[in-house]
Each structure stands twice: as C-alpha cells, then as structure tokens.
Design a protein around this motif. Structure first.
Motif, short mmCIF file in Angstrom:
data_model
loop_
_atom_site.label_atom_id
_atom_site.label_comp_id
_atom_site.label_asym_id
_atom_site.label_seq_id
_atom_site.Cartn_x
_atom_site.Cartn_y
_atom_site.Cartn_z
N VAL A 1 0.85 -1.18 0.00
CA VAL A 1 0.00 0.00 0.00
C VAL A 1 0.89 1.23 0.00
N MET A 2 0.37 2.31 -0.53
CA MET A 2 1.19 3.51 -0.71
C MET A 2 0.33 4.76 -0.72
N LYS A 3 0.92 5.88 -0.26
CA LYS A 3 0.33 7.20 -0.42
C LYS A 3 1.33 8.06 -1.18
N ARG A 4 0.80 8.90 -2.08
CA ARG A 4 1.65 9.73 -2.91
C ARG A 4 1.20 11.17 -2.89
N ASP A 5 2.14 12.07 -3.04
CA ASP A 5 1.89 13.48 -3.28
C ASP A 5 2.55 13.79 -4.61
N GLY A 6 1.76 13.74 -5.69
CA GLY A 6 2.34 13.81 -7.02
C GLY A 6 3.18 12.58 -7.27
N ASP A 7 4.44 12.77 -7.60
CA ASP A 7 5.32 11.63 -7.85
C ASP A 7 6.08 11.20 -6.60
N THR A 8 5.87 11.92 -5.49
CA THR A 8 6.62 11.64 -4.27
C THR A 8 5.84 10.70 -3.36
N ILE A 9 6.53 9.69 -2.86
CA ILE A 9 5.92 8.74 -1.92
C ILE A 9 5.92 9.36 -0.53
N THR A 10 4.74 9.48 0.08
CA THR A 10 4.66 10.02 1.43
C THR A 10 4.57 8.91 2.48
N GLU A 11 4.11 7.74 2.08
CA GLU A 11 4.08 6.57 2.98
C GLU A 11 3.99 5.31 2.14
N ALA A 12 4.69 4.28 2.58
CA ALA A 12 4.63 2.99 1.88
C ALA A 12 4.78 1.88 2.90
N ARG A 13 3.97 0.85 2.73
CA ARG A 13 4.09 -0.35 3.56
C ARG A 13 3.98 -1.56 2.65
N PHE A 14 4.73 -2.59 2.94
CA PHE A 14 4.55 -3.83 2.20
C PHE A 14 4.96 -5.01 3.07
N ALA A 15 4.25 -6.10 2.89
CA ALA A 15 4.51 -7.33 3.63
C ALA A 15 4.64 -8.48 2.64
N LEU A 16 5.47 -9.45 2.99
CA LEU A 16 5.68 -10.61 2.14
C LEU A 16 5.03 -11.84 2.77
N GLY A 17 4.49 -12.71 1.92
CA GLY A 17 3.98 -14.00 2.34
C GLY A 17 4.76 -15.12 1.69
N GLY A 18 4.67 -16.32 2.26
CA GLY A 18 5.34 -17.48 1.69
C GLY A 18 6.83 -17.53 1.95
N VAL A 19 7.35 -16.63 2.79
CA VAL A 19 8.81 -16.56 2.97
C VAL A 19 9.25 -16.68 4.42
N ALA A 20 8.31 -16.73 5.36
CA ALA A 20 8.68 -16.76 6.78
C ALA A 20 7.58 -17.42 7.60
N HIS A 21 7.86 -17.62 8.86
CA HIS A 21 6.93 -18.23 9.81
C HIS A 21 5.77 -17.30 10.13
N LYS A 22 5.83 -16.06 9.66
CA LYS A 22 4.80 -15.05 9.86
C LYS A 22 4.86 -14.10 8.67
N PRO A 23 3.82 -13.29 8.44
CA PRO A 23 3.93 -12.26 7.40
C PRO A 23 5.16 -11.39 7.67
N TRP A 24 5.93 -11.13 6.63
CA TRP A 24 7.26 -10.53 6.82
C TRP A 24 7.27 -9.08 6.38
N ARG A 25 7.61 -8.19 7.31
CA ARG A 25 7.78 -6.77 6.98
C ARG A 25 9.19 -6.32 7.34
N ASN A 26 9.64 -5.30 6.63
CA ASN A 26 10.94 -4.69 6.92
C ASN A 26 10.71 -3.19 6.97
N THR A 27 10.64 -2.64 8.17
CA THR A 27 10.30 -1.21 8.33
C THR A 27 11.42 -0.31 7.81
N GLU A 28 12.66 -0.80 7.81
CA GLU A 28 13.75 0.00 7.24
C GLU A 28 13.53 0.19 5.74
#
Length: 337
Positions: A246-273
């Motif tokens: 998911v993402m929020k944009r102001d024009g072409d600039t990303i103001t917030e982004a989050r993403f999680a991976l499935g199928g790769v870990a014992h839990k849904p995988w996020r990397n906040t960095e």
C-alpha cells in the motif's frame, strides 16, 4: 482420529471457560485447517469447543475504521462493499487464497490461527519440532522448496500459509482477544511468532484466549495498493512468494509505503527499514529496487529454495510498481499486470 468431547457454548464467557477447563482443547468454527490436522493425527484435541453460536459475525464501524468479527467468513469480508471501497487490499488478498468453497467456510479468526505449512509437519512418520519439540527438523537438509528464507531457526523453517494475514500486516490491523485475564489488543505485527527454539507456538495468543475481532485502522490506502501472489499454479495453491503493498503519494513523491511478504517466513514478513527508505522518494523503479535490496539482505536460503531470493526481489519491485501506479493485480485474471 482420536476420541474427543464436544461442547457448543452460546456466549464468549462460556467459550473461555470451556477451553480453559480441558488440558488439550481447541476452538472450532469453519474447521478448514483443524479438521485436516485431526485427520492426519497432527492435532489430537481432547475437547472441541464449537464457537459458531457466538455473536462474532458482524462487520461494524469502529474508531474510524472497521471491526471484523472473528466468525465473519472470508467470503463475507472479501465481498463486503465497505471492505472493497476502503480496504481493497484485504479483499484482493482473500480472493487470491484457497477456493470459493473454502472461503465460504473459513472464518477470520480461524485464518489468523491456521498452522504453518510444511510437508514434515503434516507427516507424523517424520521428526518435526512443531509436533514433537526436540525431535528435530527434517525440512532442514530435506525437501524444502516451499520453505522460509527469513526468520528461520535451527528448530524450524516452516512458512505461514495465509494470504489474508499478509494484507492485514501491511494494513497494520489489531487483533482483539479475551480470556480469563480479560480483554487485550495485540498489534498485528506481534500476533504471529518466529519459530526460535519454540516452533510449536505459531502465535502469541494464550491457550485459554479467544479471538474476538480484527480491527482495521482508519487509513486511506484504497487508491494505491496491490496483492501479488506467485505460486506453482494459478488457483488453489499456497504462495511461493506474495506481496501486499500500500502507498500514499503526493504527485510523484511517496509520502508513505508499507509492504509485507507472504510465503517466505513463519509469519507475514515486513521490513520497516525498507519501507522508511521509500518515504520522500520518487515512485521509480530505482527506488523500489533499493527497497527490495534492503529486504533481501536478511534472506537465508535452504538447500532447495534459493530461487525465492530472486523471486521475492522481483515480486517486491513489481508489487510496489503496481501499487504506485494504482493498477492492482487482478485476482480473476491472474496474469501478472
């Protein structure tokens, strides 16, 4: 299948008492995961507590967002107009999973609590630390093509199977539970566990607690989202790699982004960095490649699943590209957009 007691409470309080008064009891609603495990003798409950009569079947407005009762079926969530309008990522992820028949039976609470997937976990003839702590992990060095590349331990490399939960992780939902100690709320990132040296526990839910609801926060990600699921066949298959973005944009600039991976870990995988690295950046392939590289630094392949590293890297880039463009992956036409 072993013999067991069966009770059918009509209130949450009765359900909590019933689960706590037996040494090895399990809640059952749709039964789409538990019944399979019982047939394979992986689960051998002494008591089944049927919670289908509890008043947990509503989707309601709550604190600016939506509260999804634990007994709301996956199909009901996916096709609810409020979910489709305000949280389309969740609808898309659910429709990417299982089959129509299973989605009609599977519940929200059950989806959260389904067990991790592993050939050896389902085969009682082989050692498995999830079934018998201390017996060993046959998947390490064995057949492990579908197994985890993040967050593994020497005790377990199994993966979490849910599509719905990957979306809920990206949306930063909250799980509301109750038990003898009263009600508490668990941030979604803290609900599922990594295996560590106690892989028999998939979640932080206590044995005598019950899920009441999943609460979706007030957030506007409807315009820029995608759920991308890569698998061996286009229907009725678990993800080799999936991405909920998911993402929020102001024009072409990303103001917030989050993403999680499935199928790769014992839990849904996020990397906040990696998510933070996108803030203030232009929505370009270069930005998405840099974020993917941050994620993949932690990947640790097994003997047969090294292909997941490149697959996950490309999936992250494609998923972020789809979300940024506002062109989410279709779950009816599964060709990659």
């Amino acid at each position: 299948m072993n013999r067991f007691d069966y009770v059918r409470p009509t209130t949450v309080e009765e359900a909590v008492r019933a689960i706590g008064s037996a040494a090895n009891a399990r809640f059952i609603a749709g039964g789409t995961n538990l019944v399979d495990l019982m047939k394979y003798n992986v689960e051998r409950p002494e008591r089944l507590v049927d919670i289908t009569r509890l008043p947990l079947e509503a989707i309601e407005e709550h604190d600016g967002g939506l509260r999804i009762g634990a007994l709301v079926t996956n199909s009901t969530v996916a096709y609810d107009e409020r979910i489709k309008e305000r949280y389309p990522l969740l609808s898309s992820a659910i429709l990417a999973g299982a089959s129509g028949q299973l989605r009609n039976a599977a519940t929200t609470g059950g989806n959260l609590n389904q067990r991790t997937r592993c050939y050896y976990f389902y085969d009682e003839a082989t050692p498995c630390n999830k079934r018998e702590p201390g017996s060993g992990c046959q998947a390490i060095g064995g057949v492990n093509r579908i197994h985890a590349i993040f967050g593994t331990s020497e005790a377990c490399i199994a993966t979490h199977p849910s599509d719905m939960c990957v979306a809920l992780a990206a949306l930063e939902a909250e799980v509301r539970v109750t038990g003898p100690g009263g009600e508490r709320r668990i941030p979604f990132a803290e609900f599922h566990r990594l295996p560590g040296d106690t892989p028999q526990y998939d979640t932080t839910l206590k044995a005598d607690e019950i899920v009441l609801s999943v609460d979706l926060p007030d957030a506007d990600f409807a315009g820029h989202h995608t759920y991308l699921k890569l698998r061996d066949r286009l229907s009725y298959a678990f993800a080799l790699v999936s991405v909920a973005a998911v993402m929020k944009r102001d024009g072409d600039t990303i103001t917030e982004a989050r993403f999680a991976l499935g199928g790769v870990a014992h839990k849904p995988w996020r990397n906040t960095e990696a998510e933070a690295s996108l803030k203030g950046k232009s929505a370009t392939r270069e930005s998405f490649e840099a974020a993917a590289e941050i994620v993949m630094r932690e990947a640790k392949p097994q003997s047969e699943n090294g292909f997941k590293i490149e697959l996950a890297r490309r999936a992250i880039i494609r998923g972020l590209t789809q979300a940024a463009a506002g062109t989410p992956q279709s779950q009816s036409d599964k060709r990659i957009a």
